[in-house]
Structure formats: C-alpha cells, structure tokens
Design a protein around this motif. Structure first.
Motif, PDB file in Angstrom:
ATOM      1  N   ALA A   1       0.856  -1.197   0.000  1.00 50.60           N
ATOM      2  CA  ALA A   1       0.000   0.000   0.000  1.00 50.60           C
ATOM      3  C   ALA A   1       0.885   1.238   0.000  1.00 50.60           C
ATOM      4  O   ALA A   1       1.869   1.315   0.744  1.00 50.60           O
ATOM      5  N   GLN A   2       0.522   2.184  -0.825  1.00 47.65           N
ATOM      6  CA  GLN A   2       1.232   3.458  -0.835  1.00 47.65           C
ATOM      7  C   GLN A   2       0.641   4.366   0.243  1.00 47.65           C
ATOM      8  O   GLN A   2      -0.363   4.031   0.892  1.00 47.65           O
ATOM      9  N   MET A   3       1.261   5.499   0.409  1.00 51.05           N
ATOM     10  CA  MET A   3       0.878   6.382   1.508  1.00 51.05           C
ATOM     11  C   MET A   3      -0.551   6.881   1.369  1.00 51.05           C
ATOM     12  O   MET A   3      -1.238   7.094   2.361  1.00 51.05           O
ATOM     13  N   ASP A   4      -0.993   7.070   0.143  1.00 56.36           N
ATOM     14  CA  ASP A   4      -2.344   7.612  -0.037  1.00 56.36           C
ATOM     15  C   ASP A   4      -3.415   6.512  -0.092  1.00 56.36           C
ATOM     16  O   ASP A   4      -4.575   6.784  -0.352  1.00 56.36           O
ATOM     17  N   ASP A   5      -3.026   5.255   0.128  1.00 56.19           N
ATOM     18  CA  ASP A   5      -3.992   4.153   0.138  1.00 56.19           C
ATOM     19  C   ASP A   5      -4.515   3.926   1.552  1.00 56.19           C
ATOM     20  O   ASP A   5      -3.796   4.129   2.536  1.00 56.19           O
ATOM     21  N   ASN A   6      -5.770   3.478   1.625  1.00 55.99           N
ATOM     22  CA  ASN A   6      -6.366   3.081   2.905  1.00 55.99           C
ATOM     23  C   ASN A   6      -6.025   1.608   3.128  1.00 55.99           C
ATOM     24  O   ASN A   6      -6.687   0.706   2.591  1.00 55.99           O
ATOM     25  N   SER A   7      -4.985   1.333   3.897  1.00 57.00           N
ATOM     26  CA  SER A   7      -4.489  -0.034   4.057  1.00 57.00           C
ATOM     27  C   SER A   7      -5.514  -0.928   4.726  1.00 57.00           C
ATOM     28  O   SER A   7      -5.618  -2.121   4.406  1.00 57.00           O
ATOM     29  N   ILE A   8      -6.288  -0.397   5.684  1.00 58.23           N
ATOM     30  CA  ILE A   8      -7.291  -1.221   6.372  1.00 58.23           C
ATOM     31  C   ILE A   8      -8.388  -1.653   5.409  1.00 58.23           C
ATOM     32  O   ILE A   8      -8.786  -2.815   5.346  1.00 58.23           O
ATOM     33  N   GLN A   9      -8.860  -0.681   4.630  1.00 58.89           N
ATOM     34  CA  GLN A   9      -9.898  -1.009   3.655  1.00 58.89           C
ATOM     35  C   GLN A   9      -9.365  -1.948   2.575  1.00 58.89           C
ATOM     36  O   GLN A   9     -10.061  -2.855   2.107  1.00 58.89           O
ATOM     37  N   MET A  10      -8.095  -1.743   2.188  1.00 57.22           N
ATOM     38  CA  MET A  10      -7.495  -2.596   1.170  1.00 57.22           C
ATOM     39  C   MET A  10      -7.416  -4.043   1.647  1.00 57.22           C
ATOM     40  O   MET A  10      -7.662  -4.978   0.881  1.00 57.22           O
ATOM     41  N   LYS A  11      -7.106  -4.223   2.935  1.00 59.00           N
ATOM     42  CA  LYS A  11      -7.031  -5.579   3.474  1.00 59.00           C
ATOM     43  C   LYS A  11      -8.403  -6.244   3.462  1.00 59.00           C
ATOM     44  O   LYS A  11      -8.544  -7.424   3.129  1.00 59.00           O
ATOM     45  N   LYS A  12      -9.452  -5.456   3.845  1.00 55.16           N
ATOM     46  CA  LYS A  12     -10.802  -6.009   3.821  1.00 55.16           C
ATOM     47  C   LYS A  12     -11.219  -6.369   2.394  1.00 55.16           C
ATOM     48  O   LYS A  12     -11.811  -7.428   2.155  1.00 55.16           O
ATOM     49  N   ASP A  13     -10.896  -5.474   1.439  1.00 55.66           N
ATOM     50  CA  ASP A  13     -11.273  -5.734   0.048  1.00 55.66           C
ATOM     51  C   ASP A  13     -10.571  -6.979  -0.492  1.00 55.66           C
ATOM     52  O   ASP A  13     -11.177  -7.790  -1.210  1.00 55.66           O
TER      53      ASP A  13
END
Length: 958
Positions: free
Chosen positions: A890-902
């Motif tokens: 994940a880059q800095m502007d990504d929502n890492s928590i949401q990305m993990k859920k997705d």
C-alpha cells in the motif's frame, strides 16, 4: 530461498483469473504389413569398411566388382543400399514366410543370414475339410450334448431350449465372422485367439484376454474329465465307486468324492500322455472324432426307428411321482405267486416287509395307484405337446407328471429316496451357462492356419460350416428329444427312472451302449485336446514376455513342448476336478470363453471402424455392426449365465490389464487401440480448434526449457520437479531443449538428448512430451520452441525457464542475452513466463511439508495468476499442508485497512483460503521497477474499489 518470478501478459493473466472462477515412396516396413524381417549382406573392401557403390551399376560392372549391390535396386539413396532388396528377392522371401512366433528361437533360425543353412519349409497341404471343418466339429461337440442336453430340454421345454441354442450359436456365429476377418488379414501362429486379440488390441488386452482364454481352456479340460468320470461311474462300471452312501441323502457327497478321486487319476494319466508326446494325441484324434459322429448318427437312427418301433423303457409312477426303477423288480404293489397275492418289493419299500396291512404303510403309497408309462413314446406319439414348455424345479423337488391322477398327501421322509428328485435348483440362466460350452471350440481352425493349403479360404468356410452343422444338430436334437422322450425322463438327469441308463442312450439305435461308449471316448479325446492346447497357449503368452512372472512357462523340452506350462495347467485343472460338479464347472469356463469372444468381436469392430491401411481381410462378409452385436450378445450371455461369475471374470481380466499396463509392456504391434487413441486425439484436437478456450478452463500449459550439460545430462532437474508439482498430472507439459550445431551432423546427439530428458521426466514423474531441436544458436532454438511447440489447441501458454546464475561474472554475454531474448520472445508471443530462482533448493517429490507458508507478493494486478499458482501447488502432496499468505503493498495515499478487507473479500469470492497482509511503504521505498508498473497498480486498486462498490449495490438491492 527458492522463489520464482512470473511475467504475465494481459491475455494469459485475465484467463488465469477467470480460471479461478470456475506420391511418396512406400516402404513395406512403414505400412504396417506383417512381412518378415530380411537380413542383407553388404560388400566390404577387405578391411572391414563398407563400400559406398552406386546402386545404378551395369551388370558387367557388378560382375567385375563382385558387388552384392547389383541385387538391390529398390534404394532411393546410397545410404539405403543395405536395407532395400531387389524386387525378386523380396517376393521370394514373402513366399517362404513362415508362421513361427516372432522372437522365438525357431524364427531366428528361419531368418538366418546363410541361405545354405535354411531348411526348406514343409509345404502345407491340409484343406478345408481336414484342416478346419472336422477339427472344429470335434471341438464343438462335447460332453454337454450327451450328458445334459436331454435334461435341458426337459427342464426348459422345447421352446426355451431352442432359444438357448439360438442365443449361444448366434453368439459363436457372429464371433466366427469377426474371427474370419481377423484370421484372413494375416497368418495366425500358435496362440490362436490370443494372437489375434493382442495384435489387434495391444498387449494389455491381449494378455488379459489371453489368460482368460487359457483359464477357460484349462477348465474345459476339467469339465471333460468330470464328464468322462460321470459316464464311467454312472453308466459303465458303477461298481468301481470307492465311496458309498449309507443313506440316500449322503449319495451326492459320496459321488462327489468318487469324482474327485477318479478325476485326479484321469487328469494325471492325461498329463503323462501329453508330456510323453502330442503326436500320440494327434494319432487318436481321428478315433475320437469317429466316436462323436457314430454317437450322433445313432441318436438320429433311434429317433427315426421310434416312429414305428419305440424302445421299451417303462417308467414306474406312484401317483404322479416318478420312482427310482432299480430299487425294486416289479412295478406293482402286490404280485401273485402260486395263486397267492404277496407283497412286492415295492410294497416292502413303503410298508413293513411281509405285511399286507395298510396301517403300517406310507400314506402317499396307500392312497395313490402304481402305474407304468412308456419312457420313450416315439416320434409319432405327440409327446412334444407336453414337453413344449419348461418345468423348473427346486433342489430336492420330486419329478412329477402333470397328467396323472394323484392324491396330494405327505409321505414319510424316510421313503424320499424312492423318488427321482432334482439334485440342484434350476433356472433359465443356469441352463444357459451349462449349455454354452457345447457351442465353443470355434478357434480350432484358426489355430491351424500354418498347416492349411489356403488359410484365407479354409478358415472362414470351414469354421462357419462347422458352426452351421453343429447348430443344426443341436436344433434338431432339441426337437427330437422333446418329440420322442417322456418329460419326466428328460428331467431325470442321471437316468434313475430308466434303470440308471444314460437318457440319450435310451433313444439311440441299435443299443444304448453305442452312446455310452462313444460319448466316453469322445469326452476323453476332448479333454486331451484341451489339455494339449492350454499349455501351448500359455507358452505363447509367456514367450511374448508381456507378463514377467510367466516368463518361466515359455521354456520347455528341447523339442519345444511346454513342460512347465503343462505342469501349471494340470494344477489349475485339478481345481476344477476338486469342484467335482459338471454343472458348476461349465458356467466358469463359459465366462472365460465369452470374455475371449467379446474381445474378438471388439478387435474386428475397432479395426473396421479405424480403416487402418493394413486392414485388408480376404473374408469380405463382415461388418462392424455384426461385431458390435456379437459383443452385446457376449456381455448379455455372461450376465444371464451368472452375474457374479461375470463380475469375477471381468475383474480378473481388469487386474491383468492393469498389471501389464503398470509393468509397461514394451511391445508395439500396431494394435487397434493405438489407432483408436490417434483417432480420438485427432477428433479432440479438431474440436479444440473450433474456438478459443473459455477462460474458466484456463490453466498453465507449460513449456519447460531445460539446459543440458556437455554430457547431455539435465543440468537443473528440479525444474522438472517443480513442473510436476505444479501440474499434478493435469494439463499439457512440454519439456524442450536446444542442441547447438547442424541438424545433419547432430541428429544422433539430438536423439540422445531427447532420451536423457525422457528418462529424467520419468524419474521426476512428469507426464508430458519432450521436444529437442537443433539450432546454430541456442536463442534461435528457444525461439523455435516457443513458436512451434504444441499442436492445434494443445499449445503452451506459459514458459518456464531457470534463472541465469553467474551472469554478472560470466565473460560470455550469451548467458544473459539468451535469457533476455527469451523474455522478449515470450512477451511478444503473449505467453506467461515463470522464472524459478534457486530452483536447486526446491523440494523433491518425496518430501512432505507438515507446515510452512507459501507467500505471494501481489504487487501489481496480474488477473489472479499469482494466486492461482500456489493454489495449484497445494493440490500436490508435497505442498498440501502448507498455508497460503497474500502480501500486497500500500502506498501512503492508500487506505491499508480497507485494502485488506477488500482483498479478503476478493479471496473469499475466489474460494481461496489465505491470510492477507498489507505492507505500507513510502514512495521512496518502492523500486523503480514498480514505478514502471504504476498503471497496473492503479488497475489493482481500481479493481478492488469496483468490487467494493458492486458489493454495496447488491446489499442495497437486497
């Protein structure tokens, strides 16, 4: 640590994602002809060097040079001078071709290079009558005709008996038509049916059916011996019985023990005769055949004579029950002696001896009258109307005549032995299994093809005429038995009602002894023939070396007689003797013969449908539909006779087939199964060409590029191990390599490399194909492999190659240029590329991971291929217990928590169990290589967002 790099292309990546969702010169050697190998000599210059003279020499030049090549003018090139014979030489060799089994010692002697040492083959001079017709008659007519056909007619009735005969004879006739086509497509050496099936359907089917046919022939010898012993003990010399029953219920067991003892003695004597010399058996064959013919003629003569003078065989009946006639003298309750009425022997059997008081008598005896009827009413009596329909009995049921008046009361159990009763429970299916052996023996003509003057004509004509003749005899015999003999006599298996006479003998003329003696000797002859043929069949199978543990039975005496095979045959036949019941042995051998006939029909049908070039039988009156009908009838008769015996026979054949397949029969006979496989492969490839494969059917079809060392050994065999674990035997795997050089000079090296790769593929259990090309440069060869490997729809979509170790230190730029060129060519061909690194550390197929993780770094959107690969690996037993972890960046502007859920939702929808980890990285930590893939990273994020939006829309709709 072992790892690999995947370079997917859009076409393959999207497919892998959806996969998660769901007039040349014709040489006779190349045409499949069954021609013999010939051996030629080549000229030498006296120093061991072969001359390379021109094939186009004048006769004068040839004479002056004493050159052997003048006799060889079929060569197109000088290199072929030593293998192309002159036309006249070729034709002379074909004329003198013998039918000796390929690979046998005698065959090698026949094909000796020195013509002076060759023996002139004896000219075959047997015609259709002596070579095929009479041997088939002798083998078809057997013990069932004399001992059981009358009982079958009485039990099943005339109509159902005709149906049984029709079914069995139709089956053998259809099989004979198929056999005639196969037998006239070439010479059939020793082995007969085994040779035809193995050369038509391959060694696996040939070995399985050959052994079944051998077992059937062996049990046939046991059946004939049991029949001969039954005639001997029941009708010839009953006093010779060793075991005697003290009471009537124990008579069956005593008889079985007598059969076992005398059967074993007879089998031993027969085995000694066969061991001493088959010539003695052949000399007696004409005598045994004469006994069969005389016996059958006597039956017809007796039937004709019965129209005016039927033989006197009275049957004593108590009420409607049939009495055992040899237990009393007069068929009456009382007799008059000196004007005094005294009890008869019959009265004494049912009452207290010497007492005329009815109070001490059997109830059934007192209330029913004793009558006497004619056992052989004769051809004009009209008895056939009563015998038209069947009367099946249970074991122990008393034989009764329906038309006689009777008072139905229970009699005393101790008097049960006075009545004629059924020894076994009968049914239509049982009778089919018992009768079918009397229709076998149709292979006798094809087994003698080498002794026939014109086998192509004699085998079909003689065999079909023999079956027609025997069928007419069986049909007319059924009608004559039903029209001449009383029903209760027909159902009396052992002739108890006619004073222990053979039932069919009561009809014969001039005396019942004609049938008894004739059937005894003909049965002995049939047993000798079976005991002679079975070891030869086993020897033929053993000499082909398709079943390793039978190899010892291919040896014999110096004259070729199968000594060890005879010993095994005797032991197996002894098992049939120990059964001691003709009615139980007959269905067993019926199964094995039907199995053999089934595959004879299958062989003819396959060859006809494939239309192979070498399928040119001289017998033209065949059709694949008739062969399939014959197959169907064989299967139907197997299950009609005995479904459990049929399953056992098929199980035995299946186990032998899998054993031969597992052992890897190294035989190539140009069989029909291989041709059928080629036709099926062609059909499947054409179907694949109809359109592009659906993405749900996508899986990695690998082209594995191997590097060989200077000794042509595989340098990195773990690449094959990885391919084997990834494919697990599914899909397409092509293993390719490049030999550097010129094709004309490096052809032998290419073959050696191909063999080395095949051996390594077998060791690493890689199921696939091998292709080695010769090219002047390695990278050109790799390009050729990428372009040309595969056929039609069966082409690779993924290339697997090793990492170029030490390319930085290598002074040769080809080390890395070849690698880069392969990457570029793979990309240009729209193929995926997998590059395993540190492949030497990959686990072997014998290792097992009890725990551990398979880590996937999902940096760029690749359509799901990186998730598909570990899923495929986990299907293999090496990786089965490993867990799967998905790492994404994940880059800095990504929502890492949401990305993990997705990503977790994404994996759930793909039905893949894996742990999800998101690694946050600054832009400066991401390599320049990844920045070049920014677009694909954006595609990945966009894909996850779309999945999240579509999920929210579905929830709103709900």
């Amino acid at each position: 640590m072992p790892h690999f790099t995947v370079v997917p292309v859009k076409d393959q990546a999207e497919a892998s994602y959806d996969s998660l969702e769901g007039i040349n010169w014709v040489d006779y050697r190349d045409t499949g002809q069954d021609y013999p190998d010939h051996q030629d000599t080549v000229s030498s210059d006296g120093h061991g060097n072969h001359k390379e003279d021109s094939p186009f020499l004048s006769s004068a030049d040839a004479a002056s040079k004493k050159n052997d090549f003048y006799d060889r003018n079929l060569a197109l090139f000088e290199e072929e001078l030593d293998i192309r014979p002159k036309v006249s030489s070729l034709l002379s060799r074909l004329v003198s071709y013998t039918n000796i089994t390929q690979g046998a010692k005698e065959h090698e002697e026949e094909e000796s290079a020195l013509a002076s040492r060759r023996k002139t083959p004896k000219s075959p001079n047997m015609g259709t009558l002596m070579g095929v017709y009479l041997p088939c008659l002798q083998n078809i007519f057997g013990v069932i005709l004399f001992l059981r056909l009358t009982w079958i007619v009485g039990t099943a009735g005339v109509m159902q008996s005709l149906l049984i005969v029709l079914m069995c004879c139709s089956c053998t006739m259809l099989t004979a038509i198929s056999m005639s086509a196969i037998a006239t497509n070439g010479v059939v050496p020793a082995g007969g049916a085994y040779f035809m099936i193995s050369r038509s359907l391959g060694p696996e089917f040939g070995g399985a059916v050959g052994l079944c046919f051998y077992l059937g022939t062996t049990f046939a010898s046991a059946m004939y011996i049991l029949g001969a012993i039954e005639i001997f003990l029941k009708y010839l010399i009953p006093q010779a019985a060793i075991f005697h029953a003290t009471d009537p219920p124990g008579s069956d067991s005593a008889m079985l023990n007598n059969m076992r003892v005398y059967g074993s003695i007879c089998l031993s004597l027969m085995a000694v005769v066969v061991f001493v010399g088959v010539k003695y058996v052949n000399k007696l064959a004409s005598l045994f055949l004469a006994c069969v013919i005389i016996s059958i003629v006597s039956i017809y003569a007796g039937a004709i004579k019965s129209m005016t003078h039927p033989p006197e065989f009275p049957i004593c009946m108590l009420g409607n029950r049939t009495l055992v006639r040899d237990r009393f003298d007069v068929c009456a309750k009382t007799v008059i002696k000196g004007n005094i009425t005294v009890p008869s022997q019959l009265w004494d059997r049912f009452c207290l001896p010497g007492n005329l008081s009815s109070t001490q008598c059997d109830d059934y005896f007192i209330q029913n009258n004793v009558t006497e009827i004619q056992g052989i009413p004769g051809l004009g009596s009209g008895i056939i109307r009563e015998n038209m329909w069947g009367d099946y009995l249970q074991k122990g049921e008393i034989l009764e005549k329906p038309g006689l008046q009777s008072v139905d009361v229970h009699g005393a159990l101790e008097n049960f032995g006075m009545y004629v009763s059924a020894d076994i429970a009968t049914s239509f299916t049982l009778l089919v299994g018992i009768f079918f052996p009397s229709a076998t023996g149709i292979m006798a003509g094809s087994n003698r093809s080498g002794d026939l003057r014109d086998a192509q004509k004699s085998i079909p004509v003689g065999t079909i005429l023999a079956i027609t003749t025997t069928s007419l005899v069986y049909f007319t015999s059924v009608v004559l038995f039903g029209a001449c003999i009383e029903g209760v006599v027909l159902r009396d298996k052992f002739g108890d009602a006619v004073r222990k006479n053979l039932v069919v003998g009561t009809l014969s003329w001039p005396s019942p002894w004609v049938i008894v003696i004739g059937s005894f000797f003909s049965t002995i002859g049939a047993g000798l023939q079976s005991l002679t043929g079975a070891p030869r069949l086993l020897q033929a199978i053993a000499k082909d070396n398709i079943i390793p543990f039978l190899r010892v039975f291919g040896h014999g005496k110096t004259n070729g007689e199968p000594t060890w095979a005879l010993l095994l045959t005797g032991l197996i036949a002894e098992l049939g003797i120990l059964i001691a019941s003709l009615d139980m042995v007959a269905p067993i051998l019926s199964m094995f013969f039907l199995m053999c006939y089934l595959f004879v029909n299958l062989a003819c049908a396959v060859q006809t449908l494939l239309r192979t070039p070498n399928w040119r039988p001289r017998f033209k009156y065949y059709h694949w539909a008739l062969s399939f009908l014959g197959m169907s009838m064989c299967v139907a008769l197997m299950f009609i006779s005995s479904w459990y015996y049929a399953i056992v026979a098929m199980g035995i054949a299946g186990m032998i087939y899998k054993y031969i397949e597992y052992q890897g029969a190294e035989k190539e006979w140009g069989d029909g199964i291989r041709g059928l496989s080629l036709s099926a492969a062609r059909y499947a490839l054409l179907r694949l060409e109809v359109g592009p494969p659906h993405t749900k059917n996508w899986r990695p079809q690998l082209l594995v590029l191997l590097k060989l060392d200077e000794d042509l050994h595989v340098k990195y065999p773990r690449l094959l191990t990885f391919a084997s674990q990834l494919k697990a035997g599914k899909g397409l795997t092509i293993v390719g390599s490049v030999v550097q050089g010129n094709f004309l000079d490096s052809y032998g090296e290419m073959q050696a490399a191909e063999q080395a790769i095949k051996n390594m593929m077998e060791i690493e259990r890689v199921k696939g194909f091998c292709q080695v090309v010769v090219a002047s440069k390695v990278r050109e060869g790799v390009v050729h492999l990428i372009q040309s490997c595969g056929l039609g729809g069966m082409k690779h979509n993924t290339v697997v190659m090793g990492w170029p170790y030490g390319w930085r230190q290598s002074e040769d730029p080809r080390a890395w240029k070849t690698f880069i060129n392969t990457v570029r060519c793979t990309t240009a061909a729209h193929l995926a590329l997998m590059v395993p690194k540190n492949v030497s550390f990959y686990p072997s197929n014998h290792e097992r991971f009890t725990d551990g993780n398979i880590d996937v770094w999902w940096i760029v959107h690749d359509g799901g291929m990186l998730m598909l690969l570990p899923f495929l690996l986990k299907q293999h037993k090496v990786w089965k217990k490993c867990k799967m972890r998905i790492f994404t960046v994940a880059q800095m502007d990504d929502n890492s928590i949401q990305m993990k859920k997705d990503l977790a939702t994404f994996l759930y929808q793909l039905r893949i169990e894996a742990e999800v980890e998101v690694v946050e990285m600054h832009d400066s930590d991401i390599s320049a290589y990844t920045y070049e893939r920014t677009l694909m990273m954006e595609q990945r994020s966009q894909m996850l967002r779309q999945m999240r939006l579509s999920s929210a829309e579905r929830q709103r709709e709900v």
